[in-house]
Write an enzyme that holds these catalytic residues in place. Structure first.
Site, short mmCIF file in Angstrom:
data_model
loop_
_atom_site.label_atom_id
_atom_site.label_comp_id
_atom_site.label_asym_id
_atom_site.label_seq_id
_atom_site.Cartn_x
_atom_site.Cartn_y
_atom_site.Cartn_z
N ASN B 279 45.68 -22.83 63.83
CA ASN B 279 47.07 -22.40 63.66
C ASN B 279 47.50 -21.65 64.93
O ASN B 279 46.93 -20.61 65.23
CB ASN B 279 47.19 -21.49 62.44
CG ASN B 279 48.62 -21.04 62.21
OD1 ASN B 279 49.47 -21.11 63.09
ND2 ASN B 279 48.89 -20.53 61.02
N ASP B 306 42.00 -16.75 70.87
CA ASP B 306 42.29 -16.72 69.43
C ASP B 306 40.98 -16.95 68.66
O ASP B 306 40.97 -17.62 67.62
CB ASP B 306 43.34 -17.77 69.04
CG ASP B 306 43.96 -17.49 67.67
OD1 ASP B 306 43.58 -16.49 67.04
OD2 ASP B 306 44.81 -18.29 67.24
#
Lengths: 310, 429
Positions: B279, B306
């Protein structure tokens, strides 16, 4: 022999594969018309019907097909499997596979589940519908029904109409029709259209009426009210008015054209009763074909040529 | 004292781009020059053939501690960071409990000091519990050492709430980091909306779900004056929006992950590899090419990972129920070297800006340079080492890498944090 080990999607099937399944299904259709509808083709084989999502007609069709092939069946549903107790699907499959089963027939809520099963067992796997991805035996029985009517598939024009976005029928039928040389047009309101029709090799339109006179097959999809999240159409009434197949629309159909539907039908919504019950509607023929096609698929995947079909 | 000999030094901040030696004494660089001679008792490390840069910083990681220590702890996360060549990382607040108080910030800093490897700079939540409903104690967290603020993992859905957050943050010298996702559009989305969602039969997460909030938050910068950093951009349009804001002189920056630079929706095949479920989702080859161009032309400020660890059972399942995210700390540098630096598409100075200079500036950290007097935060890189990304590479507690099986060239060999050697010949101290 088929070119695939498992039947997960129709995009992996060659035209020869599809023809072989349909031809074999014709032989089994003859078996299904006998007084004693049973052959020993898969005697001693064990097939697990793993239905992780509710299903009546597909499950019944597979079970009948297995019984008529003399296979031993084990039926498991989402509520009776350990998946609901927190066990992973991989663990469940490995556990069942350890009991030396020959085939899994899987219906799943999530796209990709049948592939996950193939990674956890050496048994053959048939996808009996995964989310809104694919339902290959449905596509094959549709092809069978259409071929029975026209004698061929090549060059036919087919419109698939309705709730395209939520339909696994589109994902499997449209590519299979293309593989067999048919032309496919997708029809539905923009809120139900697929994002990339070109991937299916199809045109897509919201103008149902302009398509009707041009096609040999009108394939009406069920509006999957249970899969809809949010209001994609204003009302059943408006949907019926714009995309429902009624006798007025049907009167514009080409001579010899047929109507199909995967069922169960929302009568009065996507299809009016008078159309559903008309001679040109082949909906019950599709259901009958389902047993023969599933017998053929299971027979061929389990090395059918070594067995005695009769 | 330690003498690092013969590395090629890269630091645009002090205009160094040459082979030289560096002497460290205690926490600081005390000498930089050619042919320095080791003193009695001084450790001399041969860095011939290596490149040496200021310590790498990753300003967007998830360490899952507290709350999900089975995925990653601050200690294992710091080990992964060190293995990847990083001296500093900034942790997102979506732990359990959410890091939305000074106590939560202090907990992470104390744990990372105990680990004694990479430094952790906690990012506090913008709103309490990341629920998007009420301001978190941002001032309290600033006083305890929070580096920036974000509800990462969720877009702040209400424009009014986001405006309130940015108004409030603007009183401190801190950046608001926006996870841009309009959940009214992305709800149920698993992969990029388009060919991928059509092919795999899954709901799509459209590009507009990101771009609408990027556009909205840039408008809010005009209204509030708050510095905005757009997290993990994934589309060409998002990048263009940031470019326009920069051209307008607004305090807007952005970051990108190697996932979105080097993978696309086309990499998600019929095998439904859950490690590629991230995501924002992997986008089109066109988007990835635009993002690589943005990295090379300076429009994108930082490379982040991330880093999102998940346990095996959270990925070894159906794609639709698998957790979003991929780990990335141990592969980020190798991916950048292999794909951009070694082929000559990105200079070493640009790499240093993207992975060292800009993240420190955005996190309001002291600058680190390769000049005398600077803190000895250094990363020595062996650009010739070749390897395949596999389970054996990882110090992270989780192994959910989207790049498993990828051949890479170049990796961190040694890392120094304030003069302490935390990575020795590729082995975490």
């Amino acid at each position: 022999m088929l070119s695939v080990r498992n039947l997960i999607d129709t995009t992996s099937l060659t035209a020869d594969d599809i023809t072989q399944i349909l031809d074999t299904a014709q032989s089994f259709a003859e078996v299904n018309s006998r007084a004693i509808k049973k052959v020993p083709a898969l005697r001693g084989r064990t097939i697990v019907n793993l239905f992780l999502e509710p299903s009546t007609r597909t499950r019944s069709s597979f079970e009948l097909a297995e019984k008529r092939l003399s296979a031993d069946s084990l039926n498991m549903s989402g509520s009776t499997s350990s998946v609901v107790k927190g066990e992973s699907l991989a663990d469940t499959i490995q556990t069942i596979a350890a009991m030396n089963v020959d085939m899994f027939v899987c219906r799943a809520k999530f796209a990709g589940t049948p592939h996950l099963i193939t990674e956890n067992t050496d048994a053959r796997v048939i996808n009996a519908g995964d989310g809104k991805h694919q339902h290959p035996t449905q596509a094959l029985l549709d092809l069978y029904t259409i071929r029975e009517n026209f004698g061929h598939l090549d060059g036919l024009k087919v419109a698939i109409v309705g709730d395209l976005l939520h339909s696994r029928v589109v994902g499997s039928l449209a590519p299979a029709l293309r593989t067999m040389g048919a032309e496919v047009t997708l029809v539905g309101p923009p809120t139900f259209q697929v994002m990339d029709p070109a991937w299916f090799g199809c045109e897509q339109t919201a103008d149902f009426d302009s398509v009707i006179p041009d096609v040999d097959v009108i394939y009406m999809l069920r509006v999957q009210l249970e899969r809809m999240e949010g209001a994609a159409i204003p009302s059943r009434r408006e949907y019926n008015r714009l995309f429902g197949l009624d006798t007025v629309r049907a009167s514009h159909m080409k001579e010899g054209a047929i109507v199909c539907h995967p069922g169960p039908m929302n009568r009065g919504m996507e299809i009016m009763p008078e159309v559903a019950d008309a001679p040109y509607a082949k909906i019950l023929d599709q259901v009958s074909a389902g047993v023969a096609v599933r017998m053929a698929a299971m027979y061929l995947l389990l090395g059918g040529e070594d067995n005695d079909l009769a | 004292m330690t003498l690092l000999k013969g590395a090629h030094l890269h630091d645009p901040q002090v205009a160094i781009d040459d082979v030289a030696d560096i002497r460290i004494d205690g926490e600081r660089i005390v000498e930089v020059g050619e042919d320095l001679v080791a003193c009695d008792g001084e450790e001399s490390i041969d860095c011939t053939g290596c490149d040496l840069v200021p310590g790498l910083v990753d300003m967007h990681v998830h360490f899952r501690d507290p709350g999900y220590e089975y995925k990653e702890t601050i200690e294992t996360g710091c080990r992964a960071a060190t293995k990847g060549g990083f001296t500093d990382v900034a942790t997102m607040p979506n732990t359990d409990p959410v890091c939305d108080t000074g106590t939560g910030v202090r907990y992470q800093i104390d744990r990372s000091k105990a680990a004694g490897l990479a430094r952790v700079h906690p990012i506090g939540a913008l709103t309490r519990g990341e629920k998007g409903e009420a301001l978190a104690e941002i001032g309290d967290m600033v006083m305890e050492g929070a580096a920036a603020f974000s509800d990462d993992g969720h877009g702040v859905q209400s424009a009014g709430m986001m405006r309130c957050c940015m108004d409030y943050v603007s009183q401190f010298d801190r950046v608001a980091i926006a996870h841009c996702e309009d959940e009214s559009i992305t709800a149920g989305g698993l992969v990029n909306e388009g060919t991928c969602s059509t092919r795999l039969g899954m709901f799509g997460w459209p590009a507009a779900g990101e771009e609408l909030e990027v556009s909205r938050d840039i408008d809010l910068v005009r209204l509030t004056g708050c510095a905005l950093h757009v997290a993990h951009i994934s589309t060409e349009r998002s990048l263009d929006l940031v470019r326009s804001a920069k051209a307008e002189g607004l305090p807007v920056t952005c970051e990108v992950t190697p996932l979105h630079l080097f993978l696309t929706e086309d990499d998600i095949t019929d095998t439904y590899d859950t490690n590629l479920k991230v995501n924002p989702p992997l986008r089109t080859p066109h988007d990835a090419a635009a993002l690589r161009e943005g990295v090379c032309d300076g429009s994108i400020d930082c490379i982040v990972t991330d880093h999102a660890p998940h346990a095996a059972h959270e990925k070894d399942c159906e794609f639709e129920i698998a957790s979003f995210g991929s780990i990335g700390l141990e592969t980020s540098l190798g991916l950048m070297l292999t794909n951009l630096v070694l082929p000559g598409k990105l200079s070493w100075d640009q790499l240093v800006s993207l992975m060292c200079v800009s993240p420190r500036r955005l996190l309001r950290m002291q600058p680190v340079t390769l000049a005398v007097g600077s803190s000895a935060d250094l990363t020595v890189i062996d650009p010739s080492i070749g390897y395949v990304v596999s389970d054996g590479l990882f110090e992270s507690r989780s192994h959910n890498s989207a790049f498993l099986g990828t051949h890479l060239t170049g990796a961190a060999r040694d890392v120094f944090v304030a003069g302490k050697r935390t990575l020795m010949d590729g082995v975490v101290a």
